[in-house]
Enzyme design. Structure first.
Site, PDB file in Angstrom:
ATOM      1  N   ARG A 117       0.833  -1.213   0.000  1.00 14.03           N
ATOM      2  CA  ARG A 117       0.000   0.000   0.000  1.00 14.03           C
ATOM      3  C   ARG A 117       0.863   1.257   0.000  1.00 14.03           C
ATOM      4  N   PHE A 156       8.775  10.688  -2.936  1.00 14.90           N
ATOM      5  CA  PHE A 156       8.325  12.012  -2.475  1.00 14.90           C
ATOM      6  C   PHE A 156       9.220  12.447  -1.327  1.00 14.90           C
ATOM      7  N   LEU A 158       9.943  14.978   1.440  1.00 21.08           N
ATOM      8  CA  LEU A 158       9.554  16.113   2.281  1.00 21.08           C
ATOM      9  C   LEU A 158      10.338  16.088   3.595  1.00 21.08           C
ATOM     10  N   SER A 165       7.861  16.128  11.831  1.00 18.91           N
ATOM     11  CA  SER A 165       6.493  16.640  12.031  1.00 18.91           C
ATOM     12  C   SER A 165       6.371  18.106  11.619  1.00 18.91           C
ATOM     13  N   GLY A 264      -1.045  19.320   0.536  1.00 21.18           N
ATOM     14  CA  GLY A 264      -2.160  18.920  -0.337  1.00 21.18           C
ATOM     15  C   GLY A 264      -1.989  17.488  -0.828  1.00 21.18           C
ATOM     16  N   GLU A 390       3.103  10.122   7.438  1.00 18.97           N
ATOM     17  CA  GLU A 390       1.938  10.895   6.955  1.00 18.97           C
ATOM     18  C   GLU A 390       1.272  11.674   8.093  1.00 18.97           C
ATOM     19  N   ASP A 394      -0.334  11.870  17.086  1.00 22.27           N
ATOM     20  CA  ASP A 394      -0.494  13.072  17.917  1.00 22.27           C
ATOM     21  C   ASP A 394      -0.575  14.350  17.079  1.00 22.27           C
ATOM     22  N   PHE A 410       0.442  23.524  18.229  1.00 20.66           N
ATOM     23  CA  PHE A 410       1.676  22.888  17.747  1.00 20.66           C
ATOM     24  C   PHE A 410       2.916  23.478  18.404  1.00 20.66           C
TER      25      PHE A 410
HETATM   26  P1  TGC Z   1      -0.059  25.820   8.389  1.00 20.16           P
HETATM   27  O1  TGC Z   1       0.611  27.097   8.803  1.00 20.16           O
HETATM   28  O2  TGC Z   1      -1.229  25.337   9.151  1.00 20.16           O
HETATM   29  O3  TGC Z   1      -0.384  25.901   6.836  1.00 20.16           O
HETATM   30  C1  TGC Z   1       0.558  26.269   5.867  1.00 20.16           C
HETATM   31  C2  TGC Z   1      -0.201  26.339   4.552  1.00 20.16           C
HETATM   32  O4  TGC Z   1      -0.597  25.033   4.166  1.00 20.16           O
HETATM   33  C3  TGC Z   1      -2.025  24.950   4.108  1.00 20.16           C
HETATM   34  N1  TGC Z   1      -2.398  23.633   4.652  1.00 20.16           N
HETATM   35  C4  TGC Z   1      -2.860  22.663   3.884  1.00 20.16           C
HETATM   36  N2  TGC Z   1      -3.137  22.629   2.575  1.00 20.16           N
HETATM   37  C5  TGC Z   1      -3.581  21.470   2.072  1.00 20.16           C
HETATM   38  N3  TGC Z   1      -3.749  20.376   2.826  1.00 20.16           N
HETATM   39  C6  TGC Z   1      -3.472  20.372   4.152  1.00 20.16           C
HETATM   40  N4  TGC Z   1      -3.623  19.261   4.869  1.00 20.16           N
HETATM   41  C7  TGC Z   1      -3.008  21.558   4.734  1.00 20.16           C
HETATM   42  N5  TGC Z   1      -2.630  21.908   5.983  1.00 20.16           N
HETATM   43  C8  TGC Z   1      -2.254  23.194   5.916  1.00 20.16           C
HETATM   44  C9  TGC Z   1      -2.523  26.107   4.937  1.00 20.16           C
HETATM   45  O5  TGC Z   1      -3.821  26.499   4.542  1.00 20.16           O
HETATM   46  C10 TGC Z   1      -1.484  27.146   4.616  1.00 20.16           C
HETATM   47  O6  TGC Z   1      -1.759  27.646   3.329  1.00 20.16           O
HETATM   48  P2  TGC Z   1      -1.416  29.188   2.943  1.00 20.16           P
HETATM   49  O7  TGC Z   1      -2.001  29.379   1.590  1.00 20.16           O
HETATM   50  O8  TGC Z   1      -2.054  30.015   4.011  1.00 20.16           O
HETATM   51  O9  TGC Z   1       0.070  29.285   2.973  1.00 20.16           O
HETATM   52  O10 TGC Z   1       0.970  24.672   8.357  1.00 20.16           O
HETATM   53  P3  TGC Z   1       2.139  24.360   9.297  1.00 20.16           P
HETATM   54  O11 TGC Z   1       3.379  24.604   8.534  1.00 20.16           O
HETATM   55  O12 TGC Z   1       1.981  25.017  10.642  1.00 20.16           O
HETATM   56  O13 TGC Z   1       1.894  22.773   9.416  1.00 20.16           O
HETATM   57  C11 TGC Z   1       1.172  22.250  10.402  1.00 20.16           C
HETATM   58  C12 TGC Z   1       1.256  20.698  10.409  1.00 20.16           C
HETATM   59  C13 TGC Z   1       1.971  20.238  11.659  1.00 20.16           C
HETATM   60  C14 TGC Z   1      -0.182  20.238  10.446  1.00 20.16           C
HETATM   61  C15 TGC Z   1       1.953  20.105   9.165  1.00 20.16           C
HETATM   62  O14 TGC Z   1       3.269  20.530   9.108  1.00 20.16           O
HETATM   63  C16 TGC Z   1       1.892  18.606   9.147  1.00 20.16           C
HETATM   64  O15 TGC Z   1       0.917  18.009   8.676  1.00 20.16           O
HETATM   65  N6  TGC Z   1       2.959  17.900   9.653  1.00 20.16           N
HETATM   66  C17 TGC Z   1       3.086  16.465   9.526  1.00 20.16           C
HETATM   67  C18 TGC Z   1       4.164  16.137   8.507  1.00 20.16           C
HETATM   68  C19 TGC Z   1       3.832  14.959   7.681  1.00 20.16           C
HETATM   69  O16 TGC Z   1       2.721  14.459   7.630  1.00 20.16           O
HETATM   70  N7  TGC Z   1       4.795  14.494   6.927  1.00 20.16           N
HETATM   71  C20 TGC Z   1       4.578  13.392   6.014  1.00 20.16           C
HETATM   72  C21 TGC Z   1       5.776  13.198   5.103  1.00 20.16           C
HETATM   73  S1  TGC Z   1       5.416  12.189   3.701  1.00 20.16           S
HETATM   74  C22 TGC Z   1       5.245  10.634   4.316  1.00 20.16           C
HETATM   75  O17 TGC Z   1       5.266  10.386   5.470  1.00 20.16           O
HETATM   76  C23 TGC Z   1       5.042   9.583   3.308  1.00 20.16           C
HETATM   77  S2  TGC Z   1       4.912   7.971   3.910  1.00 20.16           S
HETATM   78  C24 TGC Z   1       4.303   7.287   2.502  1.00 20.16           C
HETATM   79  C25 TGC Z   1       4.104   5.846   2.548  1.00 20.16           C
HETATM   80  O18 TGC Z   1       5.095   5.095   2.544  1.00 20.16           O
HETATM   81  O19 TGC Z   1       2.910   5.441   2.504  1.00 20.16           O
HETATM   82  P1  FAD Z   2       9.231  13.730  15.077  1.00 21.57           P
HETATM   83  O1  FAD Z   2       8.596  14.846  14.335  1.00 21.57           O
HETATM   84  O2  FAD Z   2      10.592  13.971  15.645  1.00 21.57           O
HETATM   85  O3  FAD Z   2       8.236  13.293  16.250  1.00 21.57           O
HETATM   86  C1  FAD Z   2       8.670  12.485  17.351  1.00 21.57           C
HETATM   87  C2  FAD Z   2       7.536  12.463  18.387  1.00 21.57           C
HETATM   88  O4  FAD Z   2       7.269  13.796  18.849  1.00 21.57           O
HETATM   89  C3  FAD Z   2       6.204  11.939  17.813  1.00 21.57           C
HETATM   90  O5  FAD Z   2       5.536  11.182  18.790  1.00 21.57           O
HETATM   91  C4  FAD Z   2       5.416  13.202  17.534  1.00 21.57           C
HETATM   92  O6  FAD Z   2       3.997  13.008  17.552  1.00 21.57           O
HETATM   93  C5  FAD Z   2       5.891  14.088  18.679  1.00 21.57           C
HETATM   94  N1  FAD Z   2       5.733  15.511  18.363  1.00 21.57           N
HETATM   95  C6  FAD Z   2       6.356  16.231  17.413  1.00 21.57           C
HETATM   96  N2  FAD Z   2       5.934  17.501  17.421  1.00 21.57           N
HETATM   97  C7  FAD Z   2       4.991  17.586  18.398  1.00 21.57           C
HETATM   98  C8  FAD Z   2       4.154  18.619  18.891  1.00 21.57           C
HETATM   99  N3  FAD Z   2       4.160  19.855  18.371  1.00 21.57           N
HETATM  100  N4  FAD Z   2       3.308  18.348  19.919  1.00 21.57           N
HETATM  101  C9  FAD Z   2       3.243  17.091  20.441  1.00 21.57           C
HETATM  102  N5  FAD Z   2       4.009  16.051  20.015  1.00 21.57           N
HETATM  103  C10 FAD Z   2       4.863  16.316  19.001  1.00 21.57           C
HETATM  104  N6  FAD Z   2       8.662  11.125   4.686  1.00 21.57           N
HETATM  105  C11 FAD Z   2       8.661  11.603   3.415  1.00 21.57           C
HETATM  106  O7  FAD Z   2       8.818  12.799   3.183  1.00 21.57           O
HETATM  107  N7  FAD Z   2       8.497  10.754   2.359  1.00 21.57           N
HETATM  108  C12 FAD Z   2       8.317   9.422   2.512  1.00 21.57           C
HETATM  109  O8  FAD Z   2       8.150   8.683   1.534  1.00 21.57           O
HETATM  110  C13 FAD Z   2       8.339   8.885   3.839  1.00 21.57           C
HETATM  111  N8  FAD Z   2       8.255   7.538   4.033  1.00 21.57           N
HETATM  112  C14 FAD Z   2       8.414   7.031   5.293  1.00 21.57           C
HETATM  113  C15 FAD Z   2       8.503   5.645   5.468  1.00 21.57           C
HETATM  114  C16 FAD Z   2       8.707   5.120   6.745  1.00 21.57           C
HETATM  115  C17 FAD Z   2       8.855   3.643   6.912  1.00 21.57           C
HETATM  116  C18 FAD Z   2       8.760   5.974   7.875  1.00 21.57           C
HETATM  117  C19 FAD Z   2       8.917   5.404   9.240  1.00 21.57           C
HETATM  118  C20 FAD Z   2       8.697   7.341   7.700  1.00 21.57           C
HETATM  119  C21 FAD Z   2       8.540   7.896   6.412  1.00 21.57           C
HETATM  120  N9  FAD Z   2       8.535   9.275   6.198  1.00 21.57           N
HETATM  121  C22 FAD Z   2       8.517   9.794   4.913  1.00 21.57           C
HETATM  122  C23 FAD Z   2       8.790  10.186   7.310  1.00 21.57           C
HETATM  123  C24 FAD Z   2       7.564  10.451   8.187  1.00 21.57           C
HETATM  124  O9  FAD Z   2       6.647  11.262   7.555  1.00 21.57           O
HETATM  125  C25 FAD Z   2       8.070  11.085   9.500  1.00 21.57           C
HETATM  126  O10 FAD Z   2       8.722  10.058  10.214  1.00 21.57           O
HETATM  127  C26 FAD Z   2       6.927  11.679  10.327  1.00 21.57           C
HETATM  128  O11 FAD Z   2       6.405  12.832   9.696  1.00 21.57           O
HETATM  129  C27 FAD Z   2       7.370  12.034  11.759  1.00 21.57           C
HETATM  130  O12 FAD Z   2       8.573  12.719  11.768  1.00 21.57           O
HETATM  131  P2  FAD Z   2       9.788  12.241  12.734  1.00 21.57           P
HETATM  132  O13 FAD Z   2       9.994  10.792  12.503  1.00 21.57           O
HETATM  133  O14 FAD Z   2      10.922  13.155  12.478  1.00 21.57           O
HETATM  134  O15 FAD Z   2       9.253  12.397  14.185  1.00 21.57           O
END
Ligand code: TGC
Ligand code: FAD
Length: 411
Positions: A117, A156, A158, A165, A264, A390, A394, A410
């Site tokens: 997936r 991808f 990021l 986070s 997005g 993703e 938390d 945050f």
């Molecule tokens: P914030 O200041 O709230 O917003 C910045 C701008 O972004 C817009 N926005 C969004 N737009 C679309 N979709 C969303 N979900 C959006 N959330 C926010 C917002 O409207 C604003 O737009 P503009 O036009 O005003 O500039 O954003 P922030 O920088 O404070 O972020 C807050 C937070 C913590 C929610 C965000 O950074 C976040 O979601 N962090 C988590 C990081 C994360 O999910 N990383 C994933 C990496 S990829 C991955 O893990 C792939 S695994 C794939 C796999 O193997 O399946």
């Molecule tokens: P951290 O951000 O350091 O977080 C550590 C802990 O602190 C967590 O429990 C978190 O919830 C907590 N924490 C952080 N901030 C706060 C807060 N403000 N308040 C309360 N608690 C908080 N990323 C990509 O870009 N592309 C990919 O394809 C991708 N694939 C991945 C595949 C795997 C197998 C894994 C494990 C990760 C992948 N990631 C990818 C990365 C993934 O998105 C990050 O691991 C995730 O976003 C969390 O970041 P971190 O691991 O640095 O943890």
């Protein structure tokens, strides 16, 4: 839905004798008969992917997991059945299916393994989607058919070593040159990073986050494998390293600026995960149910003890709630009504639910639960990553907390 169920006599909306079959014999997970709500094409997608997973994934996945390898030949077969970019239009070699069809495909893939997936999430939601949504027509025509057929594998970028986070803090940056852009920085934890032909990379250009298409083999770009994982072992994970990596001007995604670009894409992938987690939960529940009916202790099947029944009921109850949430979210996505916060709630709930079910299923299997003969530990270990990537559980709590209180927590 079976014909027998459809025609069963009802009184006041309840089956007359209360004993009519509540589940299709082929689908012990569909307690509320959601099947009847899916369109014919959606059921067809679900059944096609289900058959593929049963025939080609389940027999080999444990060996790949133990060996720490992704079964590459399955990607071609997934492309043949139209899994990649499934919601995108047919002019780019995609199926133009509904979000519910996409979700059902992810559910069935993750019933096999979260690594499959993940592969599909990244290719579809994190690589094809941004090229479709933020790219120009030339970029779409060049990349989307190749990605749909897996002639090209995508990733991808990021997350960075110091920004997980909080990706907004990223330090990877691009500088304008006379020919294009010079990229410097590093991405970490990138699914398929080390095997990808093309990376969608997010970097700051004059302080503003932009998306860049970076091709494998570009001088200054390396992608070493990350080793030593105890989770998602049947999935490739790499780093992306950019040292004065020059990419052409044409590789900038022109139609988005700022964090709404990468976030997005995450809405798309998180949606798929909310369905995928149900698949992992189904696999664990099915195994636990079968085990409970056949494992004898104290002279009877353990499924005959009230404490074990309570666990099985909890599992099916939570799976059913998760299915309803994912189904409704799919409807909202198809109608263009789903907000990022709606998606956060489903990702957060359904991954938590699946992880709890995996732990409970392991308990029901006793010592046998730790063996590779059963899928439980593999799903459990995978789901620990799914809970984190993703957006961690938390972080999604905080996204929802901010939405309902209006107060951001945050920082
Ligand atoms: P914030 O200041 O709230 O917003 C910045 C701008 O972004 C817009 N926005 C969004 N737009 C679309 N979709 C969303 N979900 C959006 N959330 C926010 C917002 O409207 C604003 O737009 P503009 O036009 O005003 O500039 O954003 P922030 O920088 O404070 O972020 C807050 C937070 C913590 C929610 C965000 O950074 C976040 O979601 N962090 C988590 C990081 C994360 O999910 N990383 C994933 C990496 S990829 C991955 O893990 C792939 S695994 C794939 C796999 O193997 O399946
Ligand atoms: P951290 O951000 O350091 O977080 C550590 C802990 O602190 C967590 O429990 C978190 O919830 C907590 N924490 C952080 N901030 C706060 C807060 N403000 N308040 C309360 N608690 C908080 N990323 C990509 O870009 N592309 C990919 O394809 C991708 N694939 C991945 C595949 C795997 C197998 C894994 C494990 C990760 C992948 N990631 C990818 C990365 C993934 O998105 C990050 O691991 C995730 O976003 C969390 O970041 P971190 O691991 O640095 O943890």
């Amino acid at each position: 839905m079976s014909a027998a169920t459809m025609t069963a006599p009802k009184t006041n909306g309840v089956h007359k004798n209360g004993t009519a079959p509540k589940q299709s014999p082929n689908n012990p997970f569909d307690y509320y008969n959601l099947d009847g709500l899916f369109a014919t094409e959606e059921r067809l997608v679900r059944d096609t992917v289900r058959d593929f997973v049963s025939a080609e994934v389940l027999p080999i996945i444990e060996d790949h997991y133990q060996a720490g390898t992704f079964p590459k030949h399955l990607a071609t077969k997934m492309a043949e059945i139209g899994v990649f970019g499934i919601t995108l239009p047919s002019e780019y070699g995609c199926a133009g299916a509904s979000y519910t069809a996409y979700g059902l495909a992810m559910q069935e893939l993750e019933r096999g393994d979260s690594g499959l997936r993940s592969y599909a999430s990244v290719q579809s939601s994190l690589v094809m989607y941004p090229i479709y949504a933020y790219g120009n027509e030339e970029q779409r025509k060049h990349w989307l058919p190749k990605l749909a057929s897996v002639e090209a594998i995508g990733c991808f970028g990021l997350t960075e070593p110091d920004f997980g986070s909080n990706p907004t803090g990223m330090i990877t940056n691009a500088k304008k040159t006379s020919n294009g852009f010079l990229l410097n920085g590093a991405k970490m934890w990138i699914t398929n990073g080390n095997v990808a032909d093309v990376a969608v990379v997010w970097a700051k250009l004059d302080g503003v986050v932009r998306g860049f298409i970076v091709e494998k083999g570009t001088p200054g770009f390396t992608a070493p494998e990350m080793k030593g994982k105890h989770s998602l072992r049947a999935s490739a994970t790499g780093e992306l390293v950019f040292q004065d990596c020059e990419i052409p001007e044409a590789n900038l995604l022109p139609n988005v600026e700022g964090m709404k670009g990468p976030l997005g894409c995450l809405n798309q992938a998180r949606y798929g995960i909310s369905w995928g987690a149900i698949g992992a939960a189904m696999a664990c529940y099915e195994s636990a149910l079968n085990y409970a009916k056949t494992r004898i202790q104290f002279g009877k099947p353990i499924g005959g003890f009230q404490l074990v029944q309570e666990k099985l009921v909890w599992m099916l109850n939570e799976i059913t709630k998760a299915q309803l949430m994912a189904f409704r979210l799919g409807q909202m996505k198809d109608a263009g009504e789903a907000t990022p916060q709606h998606v956060s709630m489903a990702k957060r709930n359904n991954v938590w639910m699946a992880l709890e079910i995996a732990r409970m299923a392991r308990d029901i299997h006793g010592a046998n639960g730790i063996l590779g003969e059963y899928p439980i530990m593999r799903h459990m270990a995978n789901l620990e990553s799914v809970k984190t990537y993703e957006g961690t559980h938390d972080i999604h709590t905080l996204i929802l907390g901010a939405d309902i209180t209006g107060i951001q927590a945050f920082e």
